[in-house]
Design an enzyme around this catalytic site. Structure first.
Site, mmCIF file in Angstrom:
data_model
loop_
_atom_site.group_PDB
_atom_site.id
_atom_site.type_symbol
_atom_site.label_atom_id
_atom_site.label_comp_id
_atom_site.label_asym_id
_atom_site.label_seq_id
_atom_site.Cartn_x
_atom_site.Cartn_y
_atom_site.Cartn_z
ATOM 1 N N THR A 94 1.117 -1.711 -0.130
ATOM 2 C CA THR A 94 0.078 -0.132 -0.126
ATOM 3 C C THR A 94 1.007 0.993 0.075
ATOM 4 O O THR A 94 1.423 1.633 0.873
ATOM 5 C CB THR A 94 -0.443 0.219 1.490
ATOM 6 O OG1 THR A 94 -1.721 -1.089 1.472
ATOM 7 C CG2 THR A 94 -1.548 1.106 1.005
ATOM 8 N N LYS A 169 -7.380 1.454 -3.198
ATOM 9 C CA LYS A 169 -6.940 0.953 -1.500
ATOM 10 C C LYS A 169 -6.632 2.573 -0.647
ATOM 11 O O LYS A 169 -7.412 2.504 0.613
ATOM 12 C CB LYS A 169 -5.277 0.880 -1.703
ATOM 13 C CG LYS A 169 -4.408 0.060 -0.111
ATOM 14 C CD LYS A 169 -5.756 -0.923 0.416
ATOM 15 C CE LYS A 169 -5.602 -1.398 1.976
ATOM 16 N NZ LYS A 169 -3.654 -2.212 1.828
ATOM 17 N N LYS A 237 0.371 5.641 7.967
ATOM 18 C CA LYS A 237 0.949 5.710 7.014
ATOM 19 C C LYS A 237 0.121 6.248 5.829
ATOM 20 O O LYS A 237 0.771 6.479 5.170
ATOM 21 C CB LYS A 237 2.242 4.726 6.820
ATOM 22 C CG LYS A 237 2.762 5.214 5.297
ATOM 23 C CD LYS A 237 3.124 4.087 4.280
ATOM 24 C CE LYS A 237 2.402 2.650 4.749
ATOM 25 N NZ LYS A 237 2.322 1.776 3.548
#
Length: 294
Positions: A94, A169, A237
């Protein structure tokens, strides 16, 4: 059948590699910690070359699953010299859509195809091979990747050119932020009203307000234990990526900003390696502080 290698053997990567092995695809593994790669290679009966360049030369396709943009860039740059033309690289990390587009451009110069294919479903989904996989890249590259991705996931969709998988995502991560925060607040609220929490979970888990996170993570909140399925520091993150992507449109997202603030507080308290359901700690603290003040 293509010879497939897997680079990045963390909490998600190791079980994904095992699923590739079960499907008959896996030929080699690599990890920054060489001992972890060697141990898994011995278990599965595959190779664990010492360098990414050597790893790349033995394969028709490489799957990457690492933690951050800088990791993906480092792995792709190290792989590239060893990749033969027409090799396929699939990145299940990701990261930002910009990193996906950068990887596609760098690899295209070597006639190597690239698909960004981030996943959702947590460690459980990685272990069971039931991940949801969001792909971006050229249609032809996606078609080549599909049999490999099918070995690791149950839901698979192509969303457009390179970077589209990562943008999808990011959309998912925004949803997760709102859902896990709502679950944490609801469970702290229920506890404050001295409700039987196990029955709250079993009953509301079948109701209109339910979600995967409520069913699978509200029990953590009942127990007051938050074993890592998806670590606080990793979701932080990801939400940083979401914030930056939204900022390009001149937009700030309240759910993202508030959750980043909560994660910063949790990490400052030493809970960055716990599951994101640990945000329940902060909601409990609100009720405890209010009770103390009253």
């Amino acid at each position: 059948m293509m010879r497939v290698g897997f680079a990045g053997l963390g909490a998600m990567g190791a079980p994904m590699a095992k699923n590739l092995h079960r499907a008959g695809w896996l030929r080699a593994v690599w990890n920054r910690s060489a001992d972890k790669a060697a141990a898994l290679a011995a278990e599965l009966g595959c190779e664990s070359p010492a360098t990414l360049k050597d790893f790349a030369t033995r394969l028709d396709a490489v799957v990457i699953c690492v933690s951050a943009d800088a990791d993906v860039r480092a792995v792709v740059e190290a792989l590239a010299p060893g990749l033969a033309p027409h090799t396929l690289v699939i990145d299940c990390s990701t990261v930002s859509a910009d990193t996906a587009r950068w990887a596609e451009t760098l690899l295209a110069a070597r006639s190597v195809a690239f698909v960004d294919a981030p996943v959702s479903g947590g460690v459980e989904g990685a272990q069971k091979g039931t991940l949801a996989i969001m792909a971006g890249g050229a249609q032809a590259a996606f078609e080549r990747a599909k049999p490999i991705l099918t070995a690791m996931g149950k839901t698979l969709e192509h969303f457009g050119p390179s970077g589209a998988g990562q943008a999808t995502k990011a959309t998912n991560q925004i949803m997760c932020a709102g859902i896990i925060r709502a679950c944490a607040e609801a469970m702290a609220f229920a506890a404050a009203h001295q409700l039987p929490l196990e029955r709250v979970v079993s009953t509301l888990g079948a109701g209109a307000g339910s979600s995967w996170y409520f069913v699978h993570r509200a029990p953590n909140m009942v127990r007051g234990s938050y074993p890592a399925g998806f670590r606080v520091k990793l979701h932080a993150k990801d939400l940083g990526i979401c914030r930056d992507m939204a900022a390009r449109f001149g937009v700030s997202l309240p759910v993202v900003d508030s959750m980043l603030a909560e994660y910063a507080e949790l990490m400052a308290q030493g809970y960055g390696d716990e599951d994101i359901s640990a945000t329940h700690r902060l909601k409990q603290a609100l009720f405890r502080a209010a009770a103390k003040d009253s």
